[in-house]
Design a protein around this motif. Sequence first.
Motif, PDB file in Angstrom:
ATOM      1  N   VAL A   8       7.047  26.112  26.164  1.00  0.00           N
ATOM      2  CA  VAL A   8       5.930  25.529  26.921  1.00  0.00           C
ATOM      3  C   VAL A   8       5.942  26.063  28.352  1.00  0.00           C
ATOM      4  N   ARG A  10       4.319  25.802  32.116  1.00  0.00           N
ATOM      5  CA  ARG A  10       3.553  24.993  33.048  1.00  0.00           C
ATOM      6  C   ARG A  10       2.878  25.936  34.033  1.00  0.00           C
ATOM      7  N   ASP A  25      -0.066  22.525  30.787  1.00  0.00           N
ATOM      8  CA  ASP A  25       0.879  23.062  29.800  1.00  0.00           C
ATOM      9  C   ASP A  25       0.172  23.973  28.785  1.00  0.00           C
ATOM     10  N   ASP A  61       9.564  20.939  25.924  1.00  0.00           N
ATOM     11  CA  ASP A  61       8.527  20.078  25.358  1.00  0.00           C
ATOM     12  C   ASP A  61       7.483  19.742  26.414  1.00  0.00           C
ATOM     13  N   SER A  62       6.311  19.362  25.922  1.00  0.00           N
ATOM     14  CA  SER A  62       5.218  18.965  26.806  1.00  0.00           C
ATOM     15  C   SER A  62       5.003  17.453  26.721  1.00  0.00           C
ATOM     16  N   GLU A  63       4.638  16.853  27.853  1.00  0.00           N
ATOM     17  CA  GLU A  63       4.311  15.433  27.869  1.00  0.00           C
ATOM     18  C   GLU A  63       2.883  15.181  27.397  1.00  0.00           C
ATOM     19  N   TYR A  64       2.127  16.246  27.226  1.00  0.00           N
ATOM     20  CA  TYR A  64       0.746  16.108  26.754  1.00  0.00           C
ATOM     21  C   TYR A  64       0.752  15.826  25.252  1.00  0.00           C
ATOM     22  N   LEU A  68      -1.874  21.870  22.399  1.00  0.00           N
ATOM     23  CA  LEU A  68      -1.804  22.806  23.521  1.00  0.00           C
ATOM     24  C   LEU A  68      -2.510  24.110  23.188  1.00  0.00           C
TER      25      LEU A  68
END
Length: 655
Positions: A8, A10, A25, A61-64, A68
Amino acid sequence: MPAAELPVARVLVDVSPHHLDRPFDYLIPARWDAEAVPGCRVRVRFNGRLLDGFLLERVADSEYAGRLSWLQRVVSTEPVLSGRTLELVRAVARRYAGTMSDVVSLAVPPRHAGAENEPAGQAASTPVAPSHTGWGGYENGRTFLEAVRAGRPARAVWQALPGEDWARRLAELAATAASAGRGTVVVVPDQRDLDRLSEACTELLGAGRFVALSGELDPAERYRRWLAVHRGKVRTVVGTRAAVFAPVVEPGLLVVWDDGDELHAYPRAPYPHVRDVLTHRSHAAGAALLVGGFARTAEAGLLVESGWAREIVAPRPTVRARAPRVTAVGEDDRQLERDPDTRAARLPAVAFEAARNALREERPVLVQVPRKGYVPALACAGCRERARCRHCGGPLAVPERPGTGATPVSCRWCGHGEAGFRCDNCGSDRLRAIVVGASRTAEELGRAFSGVVVRTSGGGRILDRVPSGPSLVVSTPGAEPPVAGGYGAALLLDARALLSRPELRAGEQALRLWLAAASLVRPADRGGRVVVLADSSFTQVQALVRWDPRWYASVELAARNELGFPPVKRVASVDGSPSAVSALLERIRLPEEAEVLGPVPLEEDTDSGPRERALVRAPRQQGRALADALWTAQAAHARSGGDPVRVRLDPLELI
């Protein structure tokens, strides 16, 4: 297929609205795994468009919670936005309530593929520290030089002596830092100053051991030099405000010369000031900082008064020995009536005599005129109201010497000629000059001093130097050319035009411009004279006569403290349409001691309708909270789709 590790990315996408000022992301395809390094330039799909961006970091990892998008392309593997550069961009954006994208556009020059793909070349060799310097004549001068050599984070405000070769002094500091293997950034106001500093650095450091960065370079050359600094091949940078973000390796010395010059403030959002950016860099990197000049700003005065910086000043006997003799003369029409020569030159007798003596000694005379042009400002001769255009309301002026036939009076805004002026206030059809420009002054001096060469410097034609023989040099402020051995005299005309500007810093700017001109004049014991046409009761004039800008800075700082203006308090201006300003003010959650002044109408005439300005101010201790509140309010305002507003923290001009 995504990259196997840390897939991922940013990404800081190149978008300006505050509510989008955060990383987004993206998934990194396996084919871009090796190239996708933190700080590199990338292309991503954003809101249906393909946009530029910078990869700030890679995470597992993504918090979304949603799906993605993929990283489309790695444009370059050069990590141009990482480490201290990224930290600096974040800090400046937060200080000025701006967006990171706006600051990045100032800090990182546009990419030029050809320059990026050139061989890196060898790193510059380390120069030898200068054996002799001119810093011994200043209190704390040697101490600061030793601190730079030892890599200590000394911070100082330097009061340069009259006639000081400031470029040589700064080059000595840069060579001292470079000899210890530390990086240096020196920022000066304009290209003329940069040329002078580059010449001194070439002499002391040697060619190839420093680079000069300025906005006048073509994009390829600017990026080539910036990369040499970024890659650590060169550790000394001199330049205009384009150099303030230069990513020098192991910075040990940061310098701003003449910090009161308006050119040190960026005219683009978020409007950072060179002095404040370097102050932050000094604190963050533990580097030495020097704020220098012939004058002293209230901001520099606060650094000293608060104990954050020390003074580097010369003893008063040394200052008096190096300064020219300064005389203040009020503009007295009775003096002009007694002598036809002084009447032709519009000079009081003492100023005329000072010029005549200098010319007799075969020395040039500097004449500083606040405005360029012929007669740049006109008023009604009857009621003294400002003369304005009937078509657009702009100011009337005489842009060039009148010729035979048509009237030369025209509008400075729309260019419309005004053949039949009549005052709306009193009905008079007569005009008078408020300020006489450099062209008209040169013409009048040529008549008064028959046979003497008259040169002009200013506007689009600025002289680099003038010969040392007898001549009259008529210059606008900031365009004064140096002369070998110094001028015999300097005449500072129309002082009221500088002092009467409706700005908070008008007096400070007037003194700065006068000191810069007077510093080009020979010392008093060699016949140097400066005559300023202003009342001696003004504190700025007293500071000039005594050559004591330190005292004036303390007076100005006390006045700012009483009024509640920068630098004692942080002040933000909010400009926009009445509805936009009102909406933004309603959204701000201000710190406890903050207050709102206004809004008030602005005189700016725009196609979009009337505009207003409100001022928001808070104690300096709450400056960060104020900036955060303004950022949050701008984000909410942008999200609502309201009319645009312009927010500036600590603006140079407060009307």
